[in-house]
Design an enzyme around this catalytic site. Structure first.
Site, short mmCIF file in Angstrom:
data_model
loop_
_atom_site.label_atom_id
_atom_site.label_comp_id
_atom_site.label_asym_id
_atom_site.label_seq_id
_atom_site.Cartn_x
_atom_site.Cartn_y
_atom_site.Cartn_z
N TYR A 142 0.81 -1.17 -0.01
CA TYR A 142 0.09 -0.05 0.09
C TYR A 142 0.97 1.42 0.05
CZ TYR A 142 -4.00 -3.02 1.36
OH TYR A 142 -4.76 -4.11 1.45
N LYS A 188 3.91 -15.54 1.37
CA LYS A 188 3.71 -16.16 0.03
C LYS A 188 5.25 -16.32 -0.32
CE LYS A 188 1.07 -17.56 -3.20
NZ LYS A 188 0.32 -18.64 -3.08
N ASP A 220 -2.78 -17.99 0.80
CA ASP A 220 -3.84 -18.82 0.37
C ASP A 220 -4.02 -19.95 1.14
OD1 ASP A 220 -1.42 -20.01 -0.32
OD2 ASP A 220 -1.80 -20.39 -2.20
N ASP A 244 -4.78 -7.35 5.98
CA ASP A 244 -6.22 -6.52 5.54
C ASP A 244 -7.28 -7.48 5.33
OD1 ASP A 244 -7.86 -4.78 5.08
OD2 ASP A 244 -6.83 -4.03 3.07
N ASP A 248 -10.26 -9.31 7.90
CA ASP A 248 -11.64 -9.18 7.63
C ASP A 248 -12.37 -10.51 7.58
OD1 ASP A 248 -11.79 -6.31 7.47
OD2 ASP A 248 -12.84 -6.40 5.60
#
Ligand code: NAD
Length: 355
Positions: A142, A188, A220, A244, A248
């Protein structure tokens, strides 16, 4: 008598309603101990833009930095969506986090036994879930450079430095020491160079915490495991974008968005806030669930002020209220004995807290 200085940012929408309940509960718990609170209310978000032309007035940053902690409601609403990006409430919030240097975002996801039917997952899967996502908040993709776009190409850069990984990893291990002493680091590393460095550095930091068990998981797989068997997790350590998304996902294990608190912590000062937004659709109706904000106030006591006993008292009061069947509108269909307004449920929690 110790006085803690708290910067209060009520913000927009339901922000003022839920913050009022959190301060009610904080004052109730303070009455049991040798401390009290001095609140300074400052503006941020759409309401700040309306008055000052800036969603984040400098006075807000100054007051926050000279306080012991910030308790934050929520900002935003349709009314301000037409403004240029830098004037919008959400831009003010991002700037605020950056200016305060809050690099660690802590999001607990706890499933209350009393609300086990409120989740979309089977009770056997979620019963007893109690995990904490520790997300790096001011680095990663970000914020990485270069970034940009033209008509045919858009790009961002996922970058982490050793020092950024070291500080968030220490945070996660310290939190794990106060919990079940397990950290699962999410990356990852099978594909991304940045994740390979992440994994290496987390391994190095782990040496300083021999009591904590460290495991690694690809993001994943983590997304899948969170809904398959969330009880396997204690602390999940993640970079910005993975956290992020996963936080959620984790929040939805618990039933209502109105229950979940968060803390954003740095080297200077922490911001304690519910994970939900300003809920303009229900603002001013007295039906918002204040528990996420009250629970954020409890995190503030625990992590910013070191008042662990007081924090435990608030957490116990919230559990008792849910156990006894008091519910706000969002949870009314789940074993409610009595449906309460925002301020009624705040008062009941405050009363139980003061006992
Ligand atoms: P939201 O979280 O405000 O609302 C989503 C849904 O959840 C709505 O139906 C709302 O009524 C419900 N809800 C949220 N909090 C609740 C509570 N405490 N009790 C009961 N129900 C609750 O998300 P949104 O509608 O996407 O966004 C509304 C505004 O909030 C937008 O302007 C958005 O940018 C802003 N926002 C702010 C923050 C923040 O301040 N940290 C975070 C997310 C969104």
């Amino acid at each position: 008598m110790k006085t803690y200085k708290i910067a209060l940012i009520k913000g927009d929408g339901i922000g003022p309603e839920i913050i009022d309940e959190a301060t009610k509960v904080l004052d109730a718990v303070a009455s049991c101990y040798d401390f009290d609170f001095k609140y300074t209310e400052v503006l941020m978000g759409g309401c700040a833009y309306d008055i000052t032309g800036d969603p984040l007035p400098q006075d807000t940053v100054r007051t926050a930095l000279s306080s012991d902690a910030v308790l934050f409601g929520a900002i935003g609403g349709d009314k301000w969506d037409i403004l240029p990006r830098e004037k919008r409430p959400e831009s003010g919030l991002l700037r605020f986090r950056k200016e305060l240097g809050v690099y660690a975002n802590l999001r607990p996801a706890v499933v209350y036994d009393e609300l086990i039917n409120a989740s979309s997952l089977k009770p056997t899967v979620i019963e007893g879930v109690d995990l904490m996502v520790v997300r790096e908040l001011i680095g990663g993709i970000y914020f990485g450079e270069p970034k940009g776009r033209d008509e045919n190409k858009g790009y961002n850069t996922m970058v982490y430095t050793r020092s950024e990984i070291v500080r968030i990893a220490h945070h996660a291990f310290k939190i794990a020491m106060e919990r079940k002493k397990r950290v699962c680091s999410i990356d990852k590393a099978n594909v991304l160079d940045v994740s390979q460095l992440w994994r290496e550095v987390v391994e190095e930091v782990s040496v300083e915490y021999p009591e904590v068990e460290l495991t690694h998981m690809y993001v994943d797989n983590a997304a899948m495991q969170l809904v398959r068997d969330p009880k396997q997790f204690d602390v999940m350590l993640t970079g910005n974008i993975f956290g992020d998304i996963l936080s959620d996902e984790a929040s939805m294990l618990c039933g209502s968005i109105g229950l979940l608190p968060s803390a954003s912590i740095g080297d200077k000062i922490g911001v304690y806030e519910p994970i939900h937004g300003s809920a303009p659709d229900i603002a001013g109706q007295g039906i918002a669930n204040p528990i996420a904000t009250i629970s954020s106030a409890s995190m503030m006591l625990r992590y910013a002020l070191g008042e662990i006993e007081a924090a435990n008292k608030i957490d116990a009061a919230i559990k008792k209220v849910l156990k006894e069947g008091y519910r706000t509108q969002d949870l009314a269909q789940y074993d409610a004995k009595e449906v309460c307004s925002t301020s009624e449920i705040g008062s009941i929690i405050a009363n139980y807290t003061a006992k």
